[in-house]
Scaffold this active site. Sequence first.
Site, PDB file in Angstrom:
ATOM      1  CD  GLU A  65      -3.023   1.315   2.089  1.00  0.00           C
ATOM      2  OE1 GLU A  65      -3.106   0.434   2.968  1.00  0.00           O
ATOM      3  OE2 GLU A  65      -3.830   2.259   1.967  1.00  0.00           O
ATOM      4  CG  ASP A 140      -1.865  13.897  -0.519  1.00  0.00           C
ATOM      5  OD1 ASP A 140      -2.576  14.244   0.437  1.00  0.00           O
ATOM      6  OD2 ASP A 140      -0.852  13.194  -0.395  1.00  0.00           O
ATOM      7  CE  LYS A 144      -5.054  26.336  -4.365  1.00  0.00           C
ATOM      8  NZ  LYS A 144      -4.275  26.863  -3.266  1.00  0.00           N
ATOM      9  CG  ASP A 176     -12.472  12.202  -1.850  1.00  0.00           C
ATOM     10  OD1 ASP A 176     -11.375  12.405  -2.412  1.00  0.00           O
ATOM     11  OD2 ASP A 176     -12.804  12.775  -0.772  1.00  0.00           O
ATOM     12  CB  THR A 213      -9.290   5.239   4.697  1.00  0.00           C
ATOM     13  OG1 THR A 213      -9.647   6.126   3.622  1.00  0.00           O
ATOM     14  CG2 THR A 213      -8.809   3.916   4.143  1.00  0.00           C
ATOM     15  CD  GLU A 216     -14.443   5.106   1.140  1.00  0.00           C
ATOM     16  OE1 GLU A 216     -13.592   4.292   1.554  1.00  0.00           O
ATOM     17  OE2 GLU A 216     -15.343   4.794   0.351  1.00  0.00           O
TER      18      GLU A 216
HETATM   19  C1  LIG Z   1      -4.895  11.901   1.389  1.00  0.00           C
HETATM   20  S1  LIG Z   1      -3.892  10.816   2.328  1.00  0.00           S
HETATM   21  C2  LIG Z   1      -4.750   9.268   2.248  1.00  0.00           C
HETATM   22  C3  LIG Z   1      -4.302   8.303   3.288  1.00  0.00           C
HETATM   23  C4  LIG Z   1      -4.988   6.934   3.283  1.00  0.00           C
HETATM   24  N1  LIG Z   1      -4.693   6.193   2.078  1.00  0.00           N
HETATM   25  C5  LIG Z   1      -6.464   7.054   3.497  1.00  0.00           C
HETATM   26  O1  LIG Z   1      -7.245   6.698   2.581  1.00  0.00           O
HETATM   27  O2  LIG Z   1      -6.861   7.497   4.593  1.00  0.00           O
HETATM   28  C6  LIG Z   1      -2.509  10.547   1.273  1.00  0.00           C
HETATM   29  C7  LIG Z   1      -1.321   9.959   2.017  1.00  0.00           C
HETATM   30  O3  LIG Z   1      -0.296   9.627   1.100  1.00  0.00           O
HETATM   31  C8  LIG Z   1       0.957   9.940   1.685  1.00  0.00           C
HETATM   32  N2  LIG Z   1       1.901  10.112   0.568  1.00  0.00           N
HETATM   33  C9  LIG Z   1       1.829  11.004  -0.442  1.00  0.00           C
HETATM   34  N3  LIG Z   1       2.831  10.833  -1.295  1.00  0.00           N
HETATM   35  C10 LIG Z   1       3.570   9.795  -0.820  1.00  0.00           C
HETATM   36  C11 LIG Z   1       4.750   9.162  -1.266  1.00  0.00           C
HETATM   37  N4  LIG Z   1       5.367   9.545  -2.384  1.00  0.00           N
HETATM   38  N5  LIG Z   1       5.248   8.140  -0.531  1.00  0.00           N
HETATM   39  C12 LIG Z   1       4.620   7.739   0.602  1.00  0.00           C
HETATM   40  N6  LIG Z   1       3.496   8.310   1.078  1.00  0.00           N
HETATM   41  C13 LIG Z   1       2.978   9.324   0.373  1.00  0.00           C
HETATM   42  C14 LIG Z   1       0.690  11.189   2.491  1.00  0.00           C
HETATM   43  O4  LIG Z   1       1.646  11.360   3.520  1.00  0.00           O
HETATM   44  C15 LIG Z   1      -0.708  10.904   3.036  1.00  0.00           C
HETATM   45  O5  LIG Z   1      -0.656  10.257   4.284  1.00  0.00           O
END
Ligand SMILES: C[S@@+](CC[C@H](N)C(=O)[O-])C[C@H]1O[C@@H](n2cnc3c(N)ncnc32)[C@H](O)[C@@H]1O
Length: 234
Positions: A65, A140, A144, A176, A213, A216
């Site tokens: 993951e 993420d 923008k 989403d 999650t 979500e």
């Molecule tokens: C919007 S959150 C979603 C977290 C989780 N998957 C959820 O559904 O609750 C995106 C996560 O991806 C991590 N992330 C973004 N780019 C990453 C990367 N290149 N390597 C590891 N983690 C990353 C961020 O730190 C963040 O915790």
Amino acid sequence: MPPAEEGESSPYRRAIRSFVVRAGRMTSAQQRAWRELWPRWGIGNDGAPFDLVAMFGRDAPLTLEVGFGNGESLIALAAAHPARNYLGLEVHPPGVGHLLLRCEAEGVSNVRIVCDDAVDVLRQRVPDASIDELLLYFPDPWPKKRHHKRRIVQPAFVELVARKLVPGGVLRMATDWQPYAEHMLATASACPWLRNESPTGDFVARPGSRPVTRFERRGQRLGHGVWDLAFRRR
Ligand SMILES: C[S@@+](CC[C@H](N)C(=O)[O-])C[C@H]1O[C@@H](n2cnc3c(N)ncnc32)[C@H](O)[C@@H]1O
């Protein structure tokens, strides 16, 4: 086998990251987790290629993951499927601390955690054709336009994932944010080593196995839809 990415060593390519490391506060429980639990479930950032059998102490199907957040989906899946191995990649230390606490609470032995940029880890440490299932849930969206280049789903990333999947392995994504869903669909559909699992050539039904999650739930509160995608390595 998909070829290695072009321009992997380009400084421009490496300067763009899909995350900003936030100075998130760690709870005292998360600090304890890092001190006491990391040696059991954590994998250090020495840059060495992974020996997955040695890492898990067995040979078993691997789910990886990317960006697990606080690890809700990873721990639920690992507890429900003890015969599979689970490798989580996340850059946010408090999230890692949270998952370490959940690993301790569940007593799982089939989880390993890396706290580093997933793109670097996939490129440099994960063997080709070694992942049975790669999960990218609610990455993420960088809404923008000037930030779109930060989105983790890019043609080079999808090709990298295809190279790391075993033939028949699956890339599962969910978001989403509709414009990002459409971008994911276009980008993965353009990858010649992947085949869309959707019978309609676009999105798939939400897999019953995908745990809900935090991100979500946040999307649901904001009234967003959810788009699931599944692409199989040819
Ligand atoms: C919007 S959150 C979603 C977290 C989780 N998957 C959820 O559904 O609750 C995106 C996560 O991806 C991590 N992330 C973004 N780019 C990453 C990367 N290149 N390597 C590891 N983690 C990353 C961020 O730190 C963040 O915790």
